[in-house]
Design a protein around this motif. Structure first.
Motif, PDB file in Angstrom:
ATOM      1  N   LEU A 103     -63.929 -21.100  13.845  1.00 30.26           N
ATOM      2  CA  LEU A 103     -63.627 -19.681  14.040  1.00 30.26           C
ATOM      3  C   LEU A 103     -63.939 -18.891  12.776  1.00 30.26           C
ATOM      4  CD1 LEU A 103     -60.156 -19.929  15.771  1.00 30.26           C
ATOM      5  CD2 LEU A 103     -62.261 -19.141  16.811  1.00 30.26           C
ATOM      6  N   PRO A 104     -64.427 -17.664  12.905  1.00 25.87           N
ATOM      7  CA  PRO A 104     -64.555 -16.809  11.723  1.00 25.87           C
ATOM      8  C   PRO A 104     -63.153 -16.365  11.308  1.00 25.87           C
ATOM      9  CG  PRO A 104     -65.298 -15.672  13.686  1.00 25.87           C
ATOM     10  CD  PRO A 104     -64.853 -17.009  14.131  1.00 25.87           C
ATOM     11  N   LEU A 105     -62.713 -16.817  10.152  1.00 21.94           N
ATOM     12  CA  LEU A 105     -61.295 -16.711   9.856  1.00 21.94           C
ATOM     13  C   LEU A 105     -60.831 -15.291   9.569  1.00 21.94           C
ATOM     14  CD1 LEU A 105     -60.595 -19.930   7.853  1.00 21.94           C
ATOM     15  CD2 LEU A 105     -60.179 -19.407  10.243  1.00 21.94           C
ATOM     16  N   LEU A 106     -61.638 -14.545   8.822  1.00 22.30           N
ATOM     17  CA  LEU A 106     -61.170 -13.209   8.452  1.00 22.30           C
ATOM     18  C   LEU A 106     -60.994 -12.309   9.677  1.00 22.30           C
ATOM     19  CD1 LEU A 106     -60.247 -11.761   5.985  1.00 22.30           C
ATOM     20  CD2 LEU A 106     -62.510 -10.746   5.785  1.00 22.30           C
ATOM     21  N   PRO A 107     -61.989 -12.238  10.574  1.00 20.87           N
ATOM     22  CA  PRO A 107     -61.770 -11.459  11.799  1.00 20.87           C
ATOM     23  C   PRO A 107     -60.563 -11.966  12.585  1.00 20.87           C
ATOM     24  CG  PRO A 107     -64.080 -11.986  11.561  1.00 20.87           C
ATOM     25  CD  PRO A 107     -63.376 -12.712  10.473  1.00 20.87           C
ATOM     26  N   LEU A 108     -60.423 -13.290  12.652  1.00 19.57           N
ATOM     27  CA  LEU A 108     -59.283 -13.845  13.374  1.00 19.57           C
ATOM     28  C   LEU A 108     -57.977 -13.350  12.771  1.00 19.57           C
ATOM     29  CD1 LEU A 108     -58.268 -16.040  15.462  1.00 19.57           C
ATOM     30  CD2 LEU A 108     -58.030 -17.508  13.478  1.00 19.57           C
ATOM     31  N   LEU A 109     -57.932 -13.397  11.437  1.00 16.30           N
ATOM     32  CA  LEU A 109     -56.736 -12.970  10.727  1.00 16.30           C
ATOM     33  C   LEU A 109     -56.458 -11.487  10.984  1.00 16.30           C
ATOM     34  CD1 LEU A 109     -54.878 -14.526   8.910  1.00 16.30           C
ATOM     35  CD2 LEU A 109     -56.278 -13.900   6.978  1.00 16.30           C
ATOM     36  N   LEU A 110     -57.547 -10.704  10.962  1.00 20.62           N
ATOM     37  CA  LEU A 110     -57.391  -9.267  11.195  1.00 20.62           C
ATOM     38  C   LEU A 110     -56.842  -9.008  12.591  1.00 20.62           C
ATOM     39  CD1 LEU A 110     -60.632  -7.866   9.530  1.00 20.62           C
ATOM     40  CD2 LEU A 110     -58.264  -7.521   8.806  1.00 20.62           C
ATOM     41  N   VAL A 111     -57.402  -9.720  13.582  1.00 17.42           N
ATOM     42  CA  VAL A 111     -56.939  -9.538  14.951  1.00 17.42           C
ATOM     43  C   VAL A 111     -55.476  -9.950  15.071  1.00 17.42           C
ATOM     44  CG1 VAL A 111     -57.214 -10.371  17.306  1.00 17.42           C
ATOM     45  CG2 VAL A 111     -59.225  -9.764  15.965  1.00 17.42           C
ATOM     46  N   LEU A 112     -55.159 -11.081  14.431  1.00 23.91           N
ATOM     47  CA  LEU A 112     -53.791 -11.598  14.476  1.00 23.91           C
ATOM     48  C   LEU A 112     -52.814 -10.558  13.929  1.00 23.91           C
ATOM     49  CD1 LEU A 112     -52.830 -14.490  15.279  1.00 23.91           C
ATOM     50  CD2 LEU A 112     -52.601 -14.937  12.844  1.00 23.91           C
ATOM     51  N   VAL A 113     -53.147 -10.016  12.739  1.00 22.33           N
ATOM     52  CA  VAL A 113     -52.259  -9.041  12.123  1.00 22.33           C
ATOM     53  C   VAL A 113     -52.216  -7.760  12.955  1.00 22.33           C
ATOM     54  CG1 VAL A 113     -51.845  -7.680  10.049  1.00 22.33           C
ATOM     55  CG2 VAL A 113     -52.674 -10.005   9.843  1.00 22.33           C
ATOM     56  N   ASN A 147     -42.042  -3.827   5.109  1.00 21.26           N
ATOM     57  CA  ASN A 147     -42.603  -4.761   4.134  1.00 21.26           C
ATOM     58  C   ASN A 147     -42.340  -6.215   4.490  1.00 21.26           C
ATOM     59  OD1 ASN A 147     -43.797  -2.819   2.597  1.00 21.26           O
ATOM     60  ND2 ASN A 147     -41.945  -2.455   1.367  1.00 21.26           N
ATOM     61  N   LEU A 148     -41.114  -6.519   4.924  1.00 21.98           N
ATOM     62  CA  LEU A 148     -40.788  -7.904   5.268  1.00 21.98           C
ATOM     63  C   LEU A 148     -41.603  -8.355   6.478  1.00 21.98           C
ATOM     64  CD1 LEU A 148     -38.978  -9.973   4.008  1.00 21.98           C
ATOM     65  CD2 LEU A 148     -37.260  -9.483   5.754  1.00 21.98           C
ATOM     66  N   GLY A 149     -41.755  -7.459   7.455  1.00 24.36           N
ATOM     67  CA  GLY A 149     -42.556  -7.783   8.635  1.00 24.36           C
ATOM     68  C   GLY A 149     -43.991  -8.068   8.264  1.00 24.36           C
ATOM     69  N   THR A 150     -44.560  -7.210   7.404  1.00 26.96           N
ATOM     70  CA  THR A 150     -45.927  -7.432   6.940  1.00 26.96           C
ATOM     71  C   THR A 150     -46.031  -8.768   6.210  1.00 26.96           C
ATOM     72  OG1 THR A 150     -46.016  -5.058   6.600  1.00 26.96           O
ATOM     73  CG2 THR A 150     -47.833  -6.352   5.728  1.00 26.96           C
ATOM     74  N   PHE A 151     -45.023  -9.029   5.366  1.00 26.65           N
ATOM     75  CA  PHE A 151     -45.009 -10.285   4.617  1.00 26.65           C
ATOM     76  C   PHE A 151     -45.065 -11.475   5.560  1.00 26.65           C
ATOM     77  CE2 PHE A 151     -42.421 -13.760   2.890  1.00 26.65           C
ATOM     78  CZ  PHE A 151     -43.161 -14.071   1.772  1.00 26.65           C
ATOM     79  N   PHE A 152     -44.204 -11.471   6.582  1.00 29.36           N
ATOM     80  CA  PHE A 152     -44.155 -12.608   7.505  1.00 29.36           C
ATOM     81  C   PHE A 152     -45.472 -12.785   8.232  1.00 29.36           C
ATOM     82  CE2 PHE A 152     -39.309 -12.444   7.740  1.00 29.36           C
ATOM     83  CZ  PHE A 152     -39.202 -13.549   6.919  1.00 29.36           C
ATOM     84  N   ILE A 153     -46.015 -11.675   8.737  1.00 25.70           N
ATOM     85  CA  ILE A 153     -47.238 -11.815   9.532  1.00 25.70           C
ATOM     86  C   ILE A 153     -48.388 -12.289   8.650  1.00 25.70           C
ATOM     87  CG2 ILE A 153     -47.986  -9.396   9.351  1.00 25.70           C
ATOM     88  CD1 ILE A 153     -48.340 -11.592  12.442  1.00 25.70           C
ATOM     89  N   ILE A 154     -48.422 -11.818   7.394  1.00 25.23           N
ATOM     90  CA  ILE A 154     -49.508 -12.251   6.497  1.00 25.23           C
ATOM     91  C   ILE A 154     -49.364 -13.721   6.155  1.00 25.23           C
ATOM     92  CG2 ILE A 154     -50.318 -12.032   4.128  1.00 25.23           C
ATOM     93  CD1 ILE A 154     -50.176  -9.106   4.362  1.00 25.23           C
ATOM     94  N   VAL A 155     -48.127 -14.115   5.832  1.00 29.47           N
ATOM     95  CA  VAL A 155     -47.891 -15.509   5.449  1.00 29.47           C
ATOM     96  C   VAL A 155     -48.219 -16.447   6.607  1.00 29.47           C
ATOM     97  CG1 VAL A 155     -45.977 -17.077   5.135  1.00 29.47           C
ATOM     98  CG2 VAL A 155     -46.280 -15.202   3.571  1.00 29.47           C
ATOM     99  N   ILE A 156     -47.741 -16.091   7.798  1.00 34.09           N
ATOM    100  CA  ILE A 156     -48.010 -16.946   8.956  1.00 34.09           C
ATOM    101  C   ILE A 156     -49.503 -16.958   9.255  1.00 34.09           C
ATOM    102  CG2 ILE A 156     -47.628 -17.188  11.435  1.00 34.09           C
ATOM    103  CD1 ILE A 156     -44.813 -16.014  10.939  1.00 34.09           C
ATOM    104  N   GLY A 157     -50.109 -15.761   9.174  1.00 35.46           N
ATOM    105  CA  GLY A 157     -51.549 -15.675   9.449  1.00 35.46           C
ATOM    106  C   GLY A 157     -52.358 -16.524   8.483  1.00 35.46           C
ATOM    107  N   ILE A 158     -52.098 -16.395   7.193  1.00 37.71           N
ATOM    108  CA  ILE A 158     -52.862 -17.173   6.212  1.00 37.71           C
ATOM    109  C   ILE A 158     -52.576 -18.659   6.376  1.00 37.71           C
ATOM    110  CG2 ILE A 158     -53.185 -17.612   3.761  1.00 37.71           C
ATOM    111  CD1 ILE A 158     -52.666 -14.686   3.234  1.00 37.71           C
ATOM    112  N   GLY A 159     -51.291 -18.976   6.586  1.00 36.79           N
ATOM    113  CA  GLY A 159     -50.926 -20.387   6.758  1.00 36.79           C
ATOM    114  C   GLY A 159     -51.644 -20.998   7.948  1.00 36.79           C
ATOM    115  N   LEU A 160     -51.685 -20.282   9.053  1.00 30.99           N
ATOM    116  CA  LEU A 160     -52.268 -20.836  10.273  1.00 30.99           C
ATOM    117  C   LEU A 160     -53.788 -20.847  10.263  1.00 30.99           C
ATOM    118  CD1 LEU A 160     -49.971 -19.574  13.155  1.00 30.99           C
ATOM    119  CD2 LEU A 160     -49.958 -21.738  11.934  1.00 30.99           C
ATOM    120  N   THR A 161     -54.396 -20.209   9.245  1.00 30.04           N
ATOM    121  CA  THR A 161     -55.854 -20.250   9.214  1.00 30.04           C
ATOM    122  C   THR A 161     -56.372 -21.054   8.029  1.00 30.04           C
ATOM    123  OG1 THR A 161     -55.760 -18.132   8.084  1.00 30.04           O
ATOM    124  CG2 THR A 161     -56.294 -18.085  10.420  1.00 30.04           C
TER     125      THR A 161
END
Lengths: 352, 305
Positions: free
Chosen positions: B138-148, B162-176
């Motif tokens: 998968l192209p990771l950056l687009p995937l991450l963008l879509v996920l977020v 801020n906390l919500g953004t933090f969680f979604i970013i952390v989960i997104g980066i972790g899962l990719t």
């Protein structure tokens, strides 16, 4: 229990262990490596059965199949009254303390990241709910029993010599007071001087704890030293199963004869007269064994029947079992001691 | 041996590990630097009370105070809207470090779990490795963008901006970013499970869970540790990319990555680029050294040399 002699602790009946071969694009099951192809034997309580044979004949597979480290293809393995081959996972786990194993490579069989105390203590952690102090007592006791200094408890396997590591392996096997121990070439990776120490340790422990051994080895002199009875394996089948002394004095099966003729003779005078039987050819593939006797491709005494019919292991003399057609027409008279007779038949076999 | 020296009770292995770790100079230095960075971002704001986010409403004062070099009032200078860079570094560091460590932890956890399951249980090997291949392709950056983009709002609603953004970013980066770890771990496990000591454990009657925890995992620590230390740097940078693309934190909310990104695009004041750059480099470097020291300390064959 009828009082008819010593009780067999281990009974193996028609054990088969096939490893499937998958080939082709679709990984279809196209055949089996018949590592162990129908062997049966008993081991009496307190005795040592030696299992010898050349590399790849299935010795180690037998040892591992006996302890159900492989799921066997068919057959029964009755250890101390229970068929190990058909036990469920939990029952098998409960059964494990009865049967233990000493491995070939003392380096590879010890986790490099565990201290000696943790290695020896692992069986205790798995099968007892003892307190830490009680476990430690037991660990020290075991270390004493196998001749390891108690101060080594905190060390790691890489800090020990090969012989010491094998002692650790033995201590681990002894931790749960097993009745039956499979020694899978426990001395093959050791120096000769250390081999003697380890074998003597095994003998002492057997005497002290009443252990029963299956001693797998390709070192024929060492088997002669430690075993009470010896089974000679060839290509997944037992060729001959005899008490030690008669076997070494006069092997009956042609393969056993050839194998034992390879034992080095320390006496130079006798060594000069030694007649070595040198077999020609290679061992056939266990995936495609010969139709008849497994040994028929290399046997110096082969005749037609050998190529078509597999010989069964049968008692040809008291206590001596041989799987060879040379002995088939021998009358099954009880107590016949036909040493010379057997010899004659061997001669007949040669003329074929 | 007749001496009656006291027999030591089996020591806790964590003690051994710490003793060895202490002898690794680089690792100790790394630990100190990470400790200092953490102190800077956590304790620092308690003493340094300059405003990191809001722009001075007094426009004239703001324009006069822009892009200043370091002074006593602003030790690291000020940025393009006259905010104190040190205060922004403190706030941004908190987020960047948290994103780096947590995302790395998520990636390592998922990667190790999948790698161990695939390597140890033959039946799971095919499906799990195909899943890994799928993720790698998968192209990771687009995937991450879509996920977020898809789940960011829901998370922000649930946990605050801020906390919500933090969680979604952390989960997104972790899962990719778990795939490399999964592959490495699977390979190691495949080799390890054929080792005789695993067979020995089975002959003792040790269950699969304990074999994995006791015999397999400790022996795959080294490659995992390396992947983890590299993963932290990656996570910090990926977060800045996300923020830069407008799917991460709000533009005025500082992180080391976004500060670096902004300064990099306005190169008139290179000093503004150096501060977050140095902070990220220091973090990555010292975490690498710590990982190196940990790897050595966890390996008894190296220990004590």
């Amino acid at each position: 229990m009828f009082d008819d002699g010593p009780r067999p602790l281990v009974q193996v009946q028609d054990l088969r262990m096939y490893f499937p071969i998958f080939s082709g694009i679709f990984r279809r099951h196209t055949g089996d490596v018949k590592a162990v192809d129908g062997i049966s034997f008993d081991i009496v309580e307190g005795e040592t059965l030696g299992l010898v044979g050349e590399s790849g004949c299935g010795k180690s597979t037998v040892g591992r199949a006996l302890l159900r480290l492989y799921n066997i293809t068919s057959g029964r393995v009755i250890i101390d009254g229970e068929d190990v081959a058909s036990l469920g996972p939990e029952a098998l786990r409960k059964k494990r303390p009865t049967m233990q194993m000493v491995f070939q490579d003392p380096q590879a069989s010890l986790n490099p990241r565990m201290t000696l105390a943790r290695i020896i203590g692992e069986p205790l952690n798995e099968h007892t709910d003892w307190s830490t102090a009680r476990k430690l007592d037991r660990i020290y006791e075991l270390m004493d029993a196998v001749g390891l200094n108690r101060r080594f408890a905190n060390r790691y396997p890489h800090e020990f010599s090969g012989g010491q590591r094998q002692r650790i392996g033995i201590a681990r096997a002894l931790a749960l007071n097993p009745k039956f121990i499979v020694c899978d070439e426990p001395i093959a990776a050791l120096d000769v001087s250390i081999q003697a120490q380890v074998v003597n340790l095994l003998e002492d422990l057997q005497e002290k704890l009443g252990l029963t051994y299956l001693f797998i080895s390709h070192d024929l002199s060492m088997v002669r030293h430690i075993a009470d009875r010896v089974a000679v394996m060839y290509l997944g089948r037992i060729a001959e199963l005899s008490p030690r002394d008669p076997l070494y004095a006069k092997p009956l099966h042609p393969y056993a004869e050839a194998l034992l003729s390879a034992v080095n003779e320390p006496d130079p005078v006798r060594a000069a007269n030694r007649r070595r039987i040198i077999l020609t050819g290679d061992v056939p593939s266990p995936a495609n064994p010969p139709k008849g006797c497994n040994f028929c491709t290399r046997c110096p005494k082969v005749f037609d029947r050998c190529r078509t019919e597999k010989p069964e292991l049968r008692e040809v003399e008291t206590g001596r079992f041989v799987a060879c057609h040379l002995f088939d027409d021998k009358p099954q008279a009880a107590g016949s001691t036909g040493a010379s007779e057997a010899n004659e038949r061997n001669q007949q076999g040669v003329t074929q | 041996m007749t001496d009656t020296s006291v027999i030591e009770a089996p020591r806790s292995q964590w003690r051994d590990i710490w003793d060895q770790f202490r002898t690794h100079k680089g690792a100790m230095l790394g630990l100190i630097v990470v400790g200092m960075l953490l102190t800077f971002v956590i304790i620092g704001p308690l003493f340094w009370r300059a405003e990191p986010i809001l722009v001075d409403p007094d426009a004239a004062k703001m324009i006069l105070g822009r892009n200043k070099p370091p002074t006593w009032d602003h030790p690291f200078g000020t940025d393009q809207v006259a905010r104190d860079i040190m205060a922004r570094l403190m706030l941004g560091g908190k987020v960047s470090l948290a994103v780096g460590f947590v995302a790395m932890a998520v990636a390592i956890f998922v990667g190790t779990l999948i790698g161990v399951l695939a390597g140890y249980f033959r039946r799971l090997d095919g499906p799990l490795m195909r899943l890994t291949d799928l993720f790698l392709s998968l192209p990771l950056l687009p995937l991450l963008l879509v996920l977020v983009f898809l789940y960011g709002q829901a998370m922000r609603n649930a946990f605050g901006i801020n906390l919500g953004t933090f969680f979604i970013i952390v989960i997104g980066i972790g899962l990719t970013s778990w795939m490399q770890v999964a592959r490495i771990v699977r390979g190691q496990v495949l080799a390890l499970k054929e080792q005789e000591f695993v067979l020995a454990a089975r002959s003792i009657g040790t269950g699969s869970t304990n074999i994995i925890l006791r015999h397999v995992l400790p022996n795959v620590v080294s490659p995992v540790m390396i992947a983890a230390t590299l993963g932290i740097a990656n996570a910090i940078i990926t977060e800045s990319v996300l923020s830069f693309l407008g799917q991460g934190f709000q533009p005025d909310f500082p992180t080391w990555g976004s500060m670096l990104n902004y300064a990099y695009n306005n190169q008139t004041y290179p000093i503004q680029m150096i501060w977050p750059g140095v902070a990220i480099s220091l973090t990555v470097l010292s975490v690498n050294y710590i990982g190196d020291g940990l790897r050595d300390a966890l390996d008894p064959r190296i220990r004590g040399r």
